[in-house]
Design a protein around this motif. Sequence first.
Motif, PDB file in Angstrom:
ATOM      1  N   LEU A  14       0.808  -1.219   0.000  1.00  0.00           N
ATOM      2  CA  LEU A  14       0.000   0.000   0.000  1.00  0.00           C
ATOM      3  C   LEU A  14       0.844   1.274   0.000  1.00  0.00           C
ATOM      4  N   GLN A  15       2.166   1.142  -0.169  1.00  0.00           N
ATOM      5  CA  GLN A  15       3.045   2.286   0.058  1.00  0.00           C
ATOM      6  C   GLN A  15       2.697   3.499  -0.792  1.00  0.00           C
ATOM      7  N   ASP A  16       2.146   3.284  -2.005  1.00  0.00           N
ATOM      8  CA  ASP A  16       1.791   4.420  -2.846  1.00  0.00           C
ATOM      9  C   ASP A  16       0.580   5.171  -2.315  1.00  0.00           C
ATOM     10  N   ASP A  17      -0.208   4.518  -1.459  1.00  0.00           N
ATOM     11  CA  ASP A  17      -1.429   5.163  -0.977  1.00  0.00           C
ATOM     12  C   ASP A  17      -1.710   4.824   0.478  1.00  0.00           C
ATOM     13  N   PHE A  18      -0.676   4.520   1.242  1.00  0.00           N
ATOM     14  CA  PHE A  18      -0.884   4.112   2.630  1.00  0.00           C
ATOM     15  C   PHE A  18      -1.557   5.220   3.433  1.00  0.00           C
ATOM     16  N   GLU A  19      -1.073   6.442   3.285  1.00  0.00           N
ATOM     17  CA  GLU A  19      -1.676   7.564   4.002  1.00  0.00           C
ATOM     18  C   GLU A  19      -3.112   7.778   3.546  1.00  0.00           C
ATOM     19  N   GLY A  20      -3.363   7.525   2.257  1.00  0.00           N
ATOM     20  CA  GLY A  20      -4.723   7.667   1.747  1.00  0.00           C
ATOM     21  C   GLY A  20      -5.679   6.668   2.366  1.00  0.00           C
ATOM     22  N   VAL A  21      -5.205   5.429   2.550  1.00  0.00           N
ATOM     23  CA  VAL A  21      -6.025   4.392   3.183  1.00  0.00           C
ATOM     24  C   VAL A  21      -6.415   4.815   4.591  1.00  0.00           C
ATOM     25  N   LEU A  22      -5.458   5.335   5.338  1.00  0.00           N
ATOM     26  CA  LEU A  22      -5.731   5.770   6.711  1.00  0.00           C
ATOM     27  C   LEU A  22      -6.641   6.992   6.730  1.00  0.00           C
ATOM     28  N   ALA A  23      -6.438   7.916   5.786  1.00  0.00           N
ATOM     29  CA  ALA A  23      -7.267   9.122   5.732  1.00  0.00           C
ATOM     30  C   ALA A  23      -8.709   8.776   5.388  1.00  0.00           C
ATOM     31  N   ARG A  24      -8.906   7.859   4.449  1.00  0.00           N
ATOM     32  CA  ARG A  24     -10.269   7.469   4.077  1.00  0.00           C
ATOM     33  C   ARG A  24     -10.965   6.740   5.226  1.00  0.00           C
ATOM     34  N   VAL A 201     -17.602  -6.110  13.810  1.00  0.00           N
ATOM     35  CA  VAL A 201     -17.508  -6.004  12.358  1.00  0.00           C
ATOM     36  C   VAL A 201     -16.046  -5.808  11.970  1.00  0.00           C
ATOM     37  N   GLU A 202     -15.727  -6.201  10.743  1.00  0.00           N
ATOM     38  CA  GLU A 202     -14.351  -6.119  10.262  1.00  0.00           C
ATOM     39  C   GLU A 202     -14.359  -6.030   8.744  1.00  0.00           C
ATOM     40  N   THR A 203     -13.202  -5.703   8.191  1.00  0.00           N
ATOM     41  CA  THR A 203     -13.067  -5.755   6.741  1.00  0.00           C
ATOM     42  C   THR A 203     -12.408  -7.039   6.270  1.00  0.00           C
ATOM     43  N   ASP A 204     -11.460  -7.567   7.046  1.00  0.00           N
ATOM     44  CA  ASP A 204     -10.543  -8.595   6.570  1.00  0.00           C
ATOM     45  C   ASP A 204      -9.785  -8.064   5.351  1.00  0.00           C
ATOM     46  N   ALA A 205      -9.654  -6.728   5.277  1.00  0.00           N
ATOM     47  CA  ALA A 205      -8.950  -6.100   4.160  1.00  0.00           C
ATOM     48  C   ALA A 205      -7.560  -6.692   4.018  1.00  0.00           C
ATOM     49  N   PRO A 206      -7.103  -6.903   2.776  1.00  0.00           N
ATOM     50  CA  PRO A 206      -7.670  -6.411   1.499  1.00  0.00           C
ATOM     51  C   PRO A 206      -8.639  -7.372   0.831  1.00  0.00           C
ATOM     52  N   TYR A 207      -9.223  -8.284   1.601  1.00  0.00           N
ATOM     53  CA  TYR A 207     -10.109  -9.291   1.037  1.00  0.00           C
ATOM     54  C   TYR A 207     -11.576  -8.946   1.287  1.00  0.00           C
ATOM     55  N   LEU A 208     -12.460  -9.599   0.533  1.00  0.00           N
ATOM     56  CA  LEU A 208     -13.898  -9.628   0.814  1.00  0.00           C
ATOM     57  C   LEU A 208     -14.530  -8.243   0.959  1.00  0.00           C
ATOM     58  N   ALA A 209     -14.265  -7.375   0.012  1.00  0.00           N
ATOM     59  CA  ALA A 209     -14.876  -6.042   0.045  1.00  0.00           C
ATOM     60  C   ALA A 209     -16.397  -6.165   0.012  1.00  0.00           C
ATOM     61  N   PRO A 210     -17.088  -5.392   0.839  1.00  0.00           N
ATOM     62  CA  PRO A 210     -18.541  -5.468   0.889  1.00  0.00           C
ATOM     63  C   PRO A 210     -19.194  -4.783  -0.313  1.00  0.00           C
ATOM     64  N   VAL A 211     -20.453  -5.120  -0.550  1.00  0.00           N
ATOM     65  CA  VAL A 211     -21.262  -4.343  -1.494  1.00  0.00           C
ATOM     66  C   VAL A 211     -21.299  -2.915  -0.963  1.00  0.00           C
ATOM     67  N   PRO A 212     -21.070  -1.873  -1.752  1.00  0.00           N
ATOM     68  CA  PRO A 212     -21.039  -1.825  -3.217  1.00  0.00           C
ATOM     69  C   PRO A 212     -19.652  -1.917  -3.827  1.00  0.00           C
ATOM     70  N   HIS A 213     -18.660  -2.372  -3.063  1.00  0.00           N
ATOM     71  CA  HIS A 213     -17.287  -2.446  -3.575  1.00  0.00           C
ATOM     72  C   HIS A 213     -16.840  -3.878  -3.828  1.00  0.00           C
ATOM     73  N   ARG A 214     -17.778  -4.805  -3.883  1.00  0.00           N
ATOM     74  CA  ARG A 214     -17.423  -6.210  -4.035  1.00  0.00           C
ATOM     75  C   ARG A 214     -16.552  -6.408  -5.281  1.00  0.00           C
ATOM     76  N   GLY A 215     -15.491  -7.186  -5.104  1.00  0.00           N
ATOM     77  CA  GLY A 215     -14.578  -7.451  -6.202  1.00  0.00           C
ATOM     78  C   GLY A 215     -13.378  -6.530  -6.230  1.00  0.00           C
ATOM     79  N   LYS A 216     -13.442  -5.452  -5.454  1.00  0.00           N
ATOM     80  CA  LYS A 216     -12.330  -4.512  -5.386  1.00  0.00           C
ATOM     81  C   LYS A 216     -11.434  -4.867  -4.198  1.00  0.00           C
ATOM     82  N   SER A 217     -10.270  -4.247  -4.149  1.00  0.00           N
ATOM     83  CA  SER A 217      -9.396  -4.414  -2.992  1.00  0.00           C
ATOM     84  C   SER A 217     -10.047  -3.732  -1.796  1.00  0.00           C
ATOM     85  N   ASN A 218     -10.198  -4.464  -0.731  1.00  0.00           N
ATOM     86  CA  ASN A 218     -10.885  -3.955   0.451  1.00  0.00           C
ATOM     87  C   ASN A 218      -9.949  -3.057   1.259  1.00  0.00           C
ATOM     88  N   GLU A 219     -10.519  -2.153   2.034  1.00  0.00           N
ATOM     89  CA  GLU A 219      -9.744  -1.288   2.917  1.00  0.00           C
ATOM     90  C   GLU A 219     -10.604  -0.911   4.114  1.00  0.00           C
TER      91      GLU A 219
END
Length: 258
Positions: A14-24, A201-219
């Motif tokens: 995630l190094q290219d967007d690590f801060e972005g992940v935390l900010a979001r 509740v959890e994400t198990d990110a980067p796996y199992l993104a919930p609807v409406p992001h299913r199929g994407k990298s989870n965060e």
Amino acid sequence: MLVDSHCHLDFDALQDDFEGVLARAKDAGVDRMVTICTRVKKFDQIKRIAEQNDNVFCSVGTHPHNADEELDVTTEQLVELAQHPKCIAIGEAGLDYHYDNAPRDAQEVGFRRHIEAARITQLPLVIHTRSADDDTIKILQEETKKGSFPFVLHCFSAGLELAKIGVELGGYVSFSGIATFKSAQSIRDAAHAVPNERILVETDAPYLAPVPHRGKSNEPSFVRHTAEYLAADLGVSYEEFAAQTTTNFDRLFSKAAG
């Protein structure tokens, strides 16, 4: 606020967007998150992420997929590493008979060692169980007779009996984005069977993104979607559900609550 009780924050990935992940995550109202260790040999990397971010905590343990690679890791080592101030849990460990990436006897040895570490430290054991309900129940019942230990059945995808017995033994049950999938009615049924004070509740990110992001990298920010979906399904407001799961997190992961 909301807590993501299980994610995998890989700084290298995630190094290219690590801060972005935390900010979001912050923008989504996620107050804290736990990044999970899957190999003790990589604990230094995991704890470094926690050390560098006030709202990130970590665990220490060996995933069942890698159980045979770390049979040399002792209970005493787990207990020692868990003394780190940002380490708030043991695991993840458990049984995975779906992939069977490690021999089942090695998985059981690792699982029981992690249980012992959780019993000694009284830090919650993050349990991974897939296609192994009967043996998971058997081991939890046998080990509980030796002395209680806190635990959570993470990313719950098992049968209703395991959820009920887990709760009876004092455990918590954590739901991921799977709960939002149309085909996952049995998982939502399990959520209805879990007492309010034992649900997470959890994400198990980067796996199992919930609807409406299913199929994407989870965060971690996506945990809000799972919480909103489950709250509606359970017939409570999002605010009430977020407050309840956060209270539950603080009770289970008490080291993070200060």
